[in-house]
Design a protein around this motif. Sequence first.
Motif, PDB file in Angstrom:
ATOM      1  N   GLY B  33       0.782  -1.232   0.000  1.00 51.21           N
ATOM      2  CA  GLY B  33       0.000   0.000   0.000  1.00 51.21           C
ATOM      3  C   GLY B  33       0.812   1.278   0.000  1.00 51.21           C
ATOM      4  O   GLY B  33       0.251   2.353   0.110  1.00 51.21           O
ATOM      5  N   TYR B  34       2.148   1.173  -0.119  1.00 53.25           N
ATOM      6  CA  TYR B  34       2.951   2.386  -0.009  1.00 53.25           C
ATOM      7  C   TYR B  34       3.123   3.097  -1.350  1.00 53.25           C
ATOM      8  O   TYR B  34       3.536   4.237  -1.389  1.00 53.25           O
ATOM      9  N   LEU B  35       2.843   2.406  -2.451  1.00 48.04           N
ATOM     10  CA  LEU B  35       2.989   3.040  -3.765  1.00 48.04           C
ATOM     11  C   LEU B  35       1.606   3.381  -4.316  1.00 48.04           C
ATOM     12  O   LEU B  35       0.660   2.640  -4.110  1.00 48.04           O
ATOM     13  N   PRO B  36       1.488   4.503  -5.053  1.00 48.56           N
ATOM     14  CA  PRO B  36       0.214   4.818  -5.710  1.00 48.56           C
ATOM     15  C   PRO B  36      -0.118   3.766  -6.773  1.00 48.56           C
ATOM     16  O   PRO B  36       0.801   3.140  -7.326  1.00 48.56           O
ATOM     17  N   ALA B  37      -1.415   3.607  -7.040  1.00 49.85           N
ATOM     18  CA  ALA B  37      -1.864   2.524  -7.920  1.00 49.85           C
ATOM     19  C   ALA B  37      -1.169   2.544  -9.281  1.00 49.85           C
ATOM     20  O   ALA B  37      -0.751   1.499  -9.786  1.00 49.85           O
ATOM     21  N   ALA B  38      -1.013   3.754  -9.867  1.00 50.54           N
ATOM     22  CA  ALA B  38      -0.429   3.835 -11.207  1.00 50.54           C
ATOM     23  C   ALA B  38       0.975   3.236 -11.221  1.00 50.54           C
ATOM     24  O   ALA B  38       1.355   2.528 -12.162  1.00 50.54           O
ATOM     25  N   TYR B  39       1.747   3.487 -10.163  1.00 53.95           N
ATOM     26  CA  TYR B  39       3.118   2.984 -10.121  1.00 53.95           C
ATOM     27  C   TYR B  39       3.147   1.472  -9.937  1.00 53.95           C
ATOM     28  O   TYR B  39       4.013   0.787 -10.473  1.00 53.95           O
ATOM     29  N   CYS B  40       2.186   0.953  -9.155  1.00 52.13           N
ATOM     30  CA  CYS B  40       2.113  -0.500  -8.968  1.00 52.13           C
ATOM     31  C   CYS B  40       1.950  -1.181 -10.312  1.00 52.13           C
ATOM     32  O   CYS B  40       2.667  -2.130 -10.648  1.00 52.13           O
ATOM     33  N   VAL B  41       1.005  -0.651 -11.118  1.00 52.59           N
ATOM     34  CA  VAL B  41       0.722  -1.258 -12.421  1.00 52.59           C
ATOM     35  C   VAL B  41       1.934  -1.091 -13.340  1.00 52.59           C
ATOM     36  O   VAL B  41       2.373  -2.035 -14.007  1.00 52.59           O
ATOM     37  N   ALA B  42       2.504   0.128 -13.350  1.00 54.04           N
ATOM     38  CA  ALA B  42       3.611   0.407 -14.263  1.00 54.04           C
ATOM     39  C   ALA B  42       4.789  -0.524 -14.000  1.00 54.04           C
ATOM     40  O   ALA B  42       5.345  -1.117 -14.928  1.00 54.04           O
ATOM     41  N   TRP B  43       5.159  -0.697 -12.730  1.00 55.49           N
ATOM     42  CA  TRP B  43       6.318  -1.557 -12.434  1.00 55.49           C
ATOM     43  C   TRP B  43       6.017  -3.001 -12.767  1.00 55.49           C
ATOM     44  O   TRP B  43       6.907  -3.746 -13.204  1.00 55.49           O
ATOM     45  N   GLY B  44       4.748  -3.392 -12.597  1.00 56.07           N
ATOM     46  CA  GLY B  44       4.370  -4.743 -12.982  1.00 56.07           C
ATOM     47  C   GLY B  44       4.593  -4.967 -14.466  1.00 56.07           C
ATOM     48  O   GLY B  44       5.120  -6.001 -14.888  1.00 56.07           O
ATOM     49  N   ILE B  45       4.210  -3.949 -15.265  1.00 57.85           N
ATOM     50  CA  ILE B  45       4.365  -4.085 -16.714  1.00 57.85           C
ATOM     51  C   ILE B  45       5.846  -4.117 -17.096  1.00 57.85           C
ATOM     52  O   ILE B  45       6.262  -4.879 -17.964  1.00 57.85           O
ATOM     53  N   VAL B  46       6.651  -3.292 -16.402  1.00 57.86           N
ATOM     54  CA  VAL B  46       8.092  -3.287 -16.696  1.00 57.86           C
ATOM     55  C   VAL B  46       8.694  -4.678 -16.463  1.00 57.86           C
ATOM     56  O   VAL B  46       9.573  -5.123 -17.206  1.00 57.86           O
ATOM     57  N   CYS B  47       8.179  -5.385 -15.444  1.00 57.30           N
ATOM     58  CA  CYS B  47       8.729  -6.704 -15.116  1.00 57.30           C
ATOM     59  C   CYS B  47       8.345  -7.773 -16.130  1.00 57.30           C
ATOM     60  O   CYS B  47       9.038  -8.779 -16.250  1.00 57.30           O
ATOM     61  N   LEU B  48       7.211  -7.570 -16.806  1.00 57.17           N
ATOM     62  CA  LEU B  48       6.648  -8.644 -17.631  1.00 57.17           C
ATOM     63  C   LEU B  48       7.646  -9.290 -18.602  1.00 57.17           C
ATOM     64  O   LEU B  48       7.768 -10.513 -18.596  1.00 57.17           O
ATOM     65  N   GLN B 186      12.613   4.079  -7.130  1.00 56.80           N
ATOM     66  CA  GLN B 186      11.186   3.776  -7.272  1.00 56.80           C
ATOM     67  C   GLN B 186      10.358   4.627  -6.316  1.00 56.80           C
ATOM     68  O   GLN B 186       9.331   5.201  -6.688  1.00 56.80           O
ATOM     69  N   LEU B 187      10.821   4.711  -5.065  1.00 58.32           N
ATOM     70  CA  LEU B 187      10.088   5.516  -4.082  1.00 58.32           C
ATOM     71  C   LEU B 187      10.127   6.985  -4.475  1.00 58.32           C
ATOM     72  O   LEU B 187       9.140   7.713  -4.339  1.00 58.32           O
ATOM     73  N   ALA B 188      11.291   7.442  -4.987  1.00 60.67           N
ATOM     74  CA  ALA B 188      11.437   8.855  -5.333  1.00 60.67           C
ATOM     75  C   ALA B 188      10.549   9.225  -6.513  1.00 60.67           C
ATOM     76  O   ALA B 188       9.961  10.302  -6.543  1.00 60.67           O
ATOM     77  N   LEU B 189      10.435   8.316  -7.494  1.00 63.55           N
ATOM     78  CA  LEU B 189       9.580   8.598  -8.642  1.00 63.55           C
ATOM     79  C   LEU B 189       8.131   8.747  -8.196  1.00 63.55           C
ATOM     80  O   LEU B 189       7.401   9.607  -8.691  1.00 63.55           O
ATOM     81  N   ALA B 190       7.727   7.921  -7.227  1.00 61.24           N
ATOM     82  CA  ALA B 190       6.344   7.987  -6.772  1.00 61.24           C
ATOM     83  C   ALA B 190       6.114   9.214  -5.903  1.00 61.24           C
ATOM     84  O   ALA B 190       5.030   9.797  -5.902  1.00 61.24           O
ATOM     85  N   TYR B 191       7.127   9.599  -5.135  1.00 60.08           N
ATOM     86  CA  TYR B 191       6.969  10.730  -4.215  1.00 60.08           C
ATOM     87  C   TYR B 191       8.083  11.750  -4.396  1.00 60.08           C
ATOM     88  O   TYR B 191       9.006  11.816  -3.579  1.00 60.08           O
ATOM     89  N   PRO B 192       8.029  12.558  -5.477  1.00 60.06           N
ATOM     90  CA  PRO B 192       9.067  13.570  -5.667  1.00 60.06           C
ATOM     91  C   PRO B 192       9.038  14.597  -4.537  1.00 60.06           C
ATOM     92  O   PRO B 192       7.974  14.886  -3.978  1.00 60.06           O
ATOM     93  N   SER B 193      10.204  15.112  -4.204  1.00 58.98           N
ATOM     94  CA  SER B 193      10.310  16.059  -3.099  1.00 58.98           C
ATOM     95  C   SER B 193       9.778  17.432  -3.516  1.00 58.98           C
ATOM     96  O   SER B 193       9.815  17.790  -4.689  1.00 58.98           O
ATOM     97  N   GLU B 194       9.271  18.203  -2.519  1.00 57.30           N
ATOM     98  CA  GLU B 194       8.751  19.545  -2.852  1.00 57.30           C
ATOM     99  C   GLU B 194       9.886  20.480  -3.203  1.00 57.30           C
ATOM    100  O   GLU B 194       9.720  21.402  -3.974  1.00 57.30           O
ATOM    101  N   VAL B 195      11.058  20.220  -2.574  1.00 55.20           N
ATOM    102  CA  VAL B 195      12.217  21.049  -2.881  1.00 55.20           C
ATOM    103  C   VAL B 195      13.175  20.186  -3.690  1.00 55.20           C
ATOM    104  O   VAL B 195      13.792  19.274  -3.166  1.00 55.20           O
ATOM    105  N   GLY B 196      13.257  20.434  -5.001  1.00 57.17           N
ATOM    106  CA  GLY B 196      14.258  19.727  -5.788  1.00 57.17           C
ATOM    107  C   GLY B 196      13.753  18.539  -6.573  1.00 57.17           C
ATOM    108  O   GLY B 196      14.510  17.935  -7.316  1.00 57.17           O
TER     109      GLY B 196
END
Lengths: 257, 251
Positions: B33-48, B186-196
């Motif tokens: 549950g820590y990643l947004p749904a879109a990222y869950c699906v995207a990484w799944g597709i990358v693995c396929l 992976q975590l950074a792509l899902a949650y970009p920082s407000e500064v930078g």
Amino acid sequence: MIVIDKLCYQSKFRYVNASEKFVYAVLTLILCVISRSVLTAAVVFFVNVWLTVAKGGIPFARYGKLLLIPAAFLLVSTIALVVNLSRTPLDAFAFPLGEWYLTGSSASVREALRLCGKAFAAVTCLYFLSLTTVMTDILGVLKKLHIPGLVIELMMLIYRFIFLLMETASAIITSQNSRLGSRDYRTRLRSFGSMGSALLVRSIKRSGVLYDAMEARCYDGELKVLSEERPAEKKEILCIAGYEAVLLGMVIWSWIR
Amino acid sequence: MTKREKILLKAAIVFALLFAIAPTVNAMHIMEGYLPAAYCVAWGIVCLPFLVAGFISLKNKIKTNRRNLTLIAMSGAFIFVISSLKIPSVTGSCSHMTGTGLGAILFGPAAVSVLGIIVLIFQAVLLAHGGLTTLGANTFSMAVAGPLVAFGIYKLCGKLNVNRRVSVFLAAFLGDIFTYCVTSVQLALAYPSEVGGTAASAVKFLGVFAPTQLPLAVIEGILTVVIVIGLETYAVPELRNIGFLKGKEAE
């Protein structure tokens, strides 16, 4: 040996139709992840805890301890989310460090708290599945979802072998400990390594013996196991459908709000 | 000290205590549950593609010799058990190996991709490490990226005639480090920082996980070397069986 697996066999939901439990857990999980409101997360969390602990009969203390497993990850990564290093202080908090500030905005703090709530709710969905449905039943459901037969077969064998190997490993560890195998750090590293290599050697040998045994029993490329199917009760299906509909409504509301 | 600072200090102390008794240091599975749904699906597709390639290679292996089925299953169980056992750690907290570096060296990266996703499912359901929605992301970092790097480095060192023990250490160590970097990204792509933005966020995630992950990678490297030494001493025929030692090297 594996706590969750052991608890799962004691659950009162063990004999409920597996597909039903699987669909419930996965649907709730998906709704929980796509939702944007804390309220949905709270509802999912409490309903799942109630179902697993009160209805399923899993001891609460055990459940609490299990909930702590992902806590380390959650804590550490939430710090990374909230804390920024910047030249200008943000609104929630700011610690000066020379010319820079360790700082965070209240928007990000709120966001992080919401994420924590969502993650914990999602974890309870996973726990509902793993504390009520035994692995062999889950494999049965995966088979119905048309996962390739080879993968299912591998999973089944791996699940069986895990326990064989764990037993072997714990026997080796016990005998190492009784021979001062964990005397100091160096020895501990060496003991772990030699345990690993002995384990691999034994598992390779065992896999050969196992294949012979399977072939002796007419194995011809397909493992067949009997699975007991218990029909899902209409009342339960209705309850689940109603609950998911309510959750879906909450999710849609959280989007348009 | 103002009142607010006092509260912050107390919060910091509580946090430090919690951190000190934090029950497990895992090989950085992203939790359920820590990643947004879109990222869950995207990484799944990358693995396929990797999973399909792995599946086909396993299928061919089993076709050439049916005996390989139990061998492959045993290897999967071995990776699971090795990654579920507590390893001796310096700080006294309880930590685990990933085992995928060792798996990649012994069984090849193609087999490890499929075995890896199975092991990750078991870890999620039986050990509560990782999760079902984050399965795609975790599979990519632990069963695809890490093992590929480990295997690549092992082969590269073989070409360059580096001492085998050194190359095994480097493969396991760098495979682990790479897994940790990929997870941070992976975590950074899902949650970009407000500064930078994403880059700053990636640096932050790398920073907070470094104190647990760097020592873990070193220990994993050492343990992998010790395991391989043990195997080379006692299990030459078995190693030849799984294709780790080719005829000449074994003698």
